[in-house]
Design a protein around this motif. Structure first.
Motif, short mmCIF file in Angstrom:
data_model
loop_
_atom_site.label_atom_id
_atom_site.label_comp_id
_atom_site.label_asym_id
_atom_site.label_seq_id
_atom_site.Cartn_x
_atom_site.Cartn_y
_atom_site.Cartn_z
N PHE A 110 9.36 -8.54 10.36
CA PHE A 110 8.43 -7.82 9.48
C PHE A 110 9.07 -6.55 8.95
O PHE A 110 8.90 -6.22 7.77
CB PHE A 110 7.12 -7.48 10.20
N LYS A 111 9.79 -5.84 9.78
CA LYS A 111 10.43 -4.58 9.35
C LYS A 111 11.34 -4.82 8.14
O LYS A 111 11.33 -4.05 7.17
CB LYS A 111 11.20 -3.97 10.51
N THR A 112 12.11 -5.87 8.17
CA THR A 112 13.00 -6.22 7.05
C THR A 112 12.19 -6.61 5.83
O THR A 112 12.46 -6.15 4.71
CB THR A 112 13.95 -7.37 7.46
N PHE A 113 11.19 -7.45 6.03
CA PHE A 113 10.33 -7.90 4.93
C PHE A 113 9.65 -6.70 4.27
O PHE A 113 9.64 -6.56 3.05
CB PHE A 113 9.28 -8.88 5.44
N SER A 114 9.10 -5.83 5.08
CA SER A 114 8.37 -4.66 4.59
C SER A 114 9.28 -3.75 3.76
O SER A 114 8.91 -3.28 2.68
CB SER A 114 7.78 -3.88 5.78
N PHE A 115 10.48 -3.51 4.27
CA PHE A 115 11.45 -2.67 3.56
C PHE A 115 11.78 -3.26 2.19
O PHE A 115 11.71 -2.58 1.17
CB PHE A 115 12.72 -2.50 4.40
N LEU A 116 12.12 -4.54 2.17
CA LEU A 116 12.49 -5.20 0.92
C LEU A 116 11.33 -5.26 -0.07
O LEU A 116 11.49 -4.98 -1.25
CB LEU A 116 12.99 -6.62 1.19
N TYR A 117 10.15 -5.64 0.44
CA TYR A 117 8.99 -5.74 -0.44
C TYR A 117 8.64 -4.39 -1.04
O TYR A 117 8.41 -4.28 -2.24
CB TYR A 117 7.80 -6.31 0.33
N SER A 118 8.61 -3.36 -0.21
CA SER A 118 8.29 -2.01 -0.70
C SER A 118 9.29 -1.55 -1.75
O SER A 118 8.91 -1.00 -2.79
CB SER A 118 8.26 -1.02 0.46
N TYR A 119 10.56 -1.79 -1.47
CA TYR A 119 11.60 -1.38 -2.42
C TYR A 119 11.46 -2.12 -3.75
O TYR A 119 11.43 -1.50 -4.81
CB TYR A 119 12.99 -1.62 -1.82
N LEU A 120 11.38 -3.44 -3.69
CA LEU A 120 11.30 -4.23 -4.93
C LEU A 120 10.01 -3.93 -5.71
O LEU A 120 10.03 -3.86 -6.93
CB LEU A 120 11.41 -5.72 -4.61
N ALA A 121 8.91 -3.74 -5.00
CA ALA A 121 7.64 -3.44 -5.68
C ALA A 121 7.71 -2.07 -6.36
O ALA A 121 7.21 -1.90 -7.47
CB ALA A 121 6.49 -3.47 -4.69
N SER A 122 8.36 -1.10 -5.73
CA SER A 122 8.47 0.23 -6.34
C SER A 122 9.40 0.21 -7.55
O SER A 122 9.14 0.88 -8.55
CB SER A 122 8.93 1.27 -5.32
N VAL A 123 10.46 -0.57 -7.47
CA VAL A 123 11.37 -0.71 -8.62
C VAL A 123 10.65 -1.38 -9.78
O VAL A 123 10.79 -0.98 -10.93
CB VAL A 123 12.64 -1.51 -8.23
N ASP A 124 9.83 -2.38 -9.48
CA ASP A 124 9.08 -3.10 -10.50
C ASP A 124 8.13 -2.17 -11.23
O ASP A 124 8.02 -2.20 -12.45
CB ASP A 124 8.31 -4.25 -9.85
N GLY A 125 7.43 -1.33 -10.47
CA GLY A 125 6.54 -0.34 -11.06
C GLY A 125 5.19 -0.85 -11.54
O GLY A 125 4.37 -0.08 -12.00
N GLU A 126 4.93 -2.15 -11.43
CA GLU A 126 3.67 -2.73 -11.91
C GLU A 126 2.63 -2.87 -10.81
O GLU A 126 1.48 -3.17 -11.08
CB GLU A 126 3.93 -4.11 -12.53
N ILE A 127 3.05 -2.67 -9.57
CA ILE A 127 2.16 -2.88 -8.43
C ILE A 127 1.89 -1.52 -7.79
O ILE A 127 2.82 -0.78 -7.47
CB ILE A 127 2.79 -3.85 -7.41
N SER A 128 0.62 -1.18 -7.63
CA SER A 128 0.25 0.14 -7.10
C SER A 128 0.60 0.27 -5.62
O SER A 128 0.70 -0.73 -4.90
CB SER A 128 -1.24 0.39 -7.32
#
Length: 79
Positions: A34-52
């Motif tokens: 989960f720690k790896t998933f959470s890190f990657l998801y948070s990073y990619l979502a923030s780069v995308d900028g479309e997801i709050s």
């Protein structure tokens, strides 16, 4: 006309990340911590900028609950 969906694109990327980063054998569950998933998801979502941030946090909380039932591992079927 196609409608681009940032969440679906992100989830597709996360599926690929799980398949790349897993230690499961080919064709297995493609689990990652989960720690790896959470890190990657948070990073990619923030780069995308479309997801709050609220949507990111809610999604990760849901995934965390599922992962806790699998010894802290996220499975592709969780999302």
């Amino acid at each position: 006309i196609s409608c681009w969906n940032p969440l679906q694109s992100l989830l597709s990327s996360m599926k690929q990340a799980c398949e790349i980063l897993t230690r499961d054998p080919e064709g297995g569950a493609a689990r990652i911590p989960f720690k790896t998933f959470s890190f990657l998801y948070s990073y990619l979502a923030s780069v995308d900028g479309e997801i709050s941030e609220t949507e990111i946090d809610a999604f990760l909380e849901e995934i965390k609950e599922k992962a806790e039932k699998h010894h802290g591992m996220v499975l592709i079927r969780h999302f």
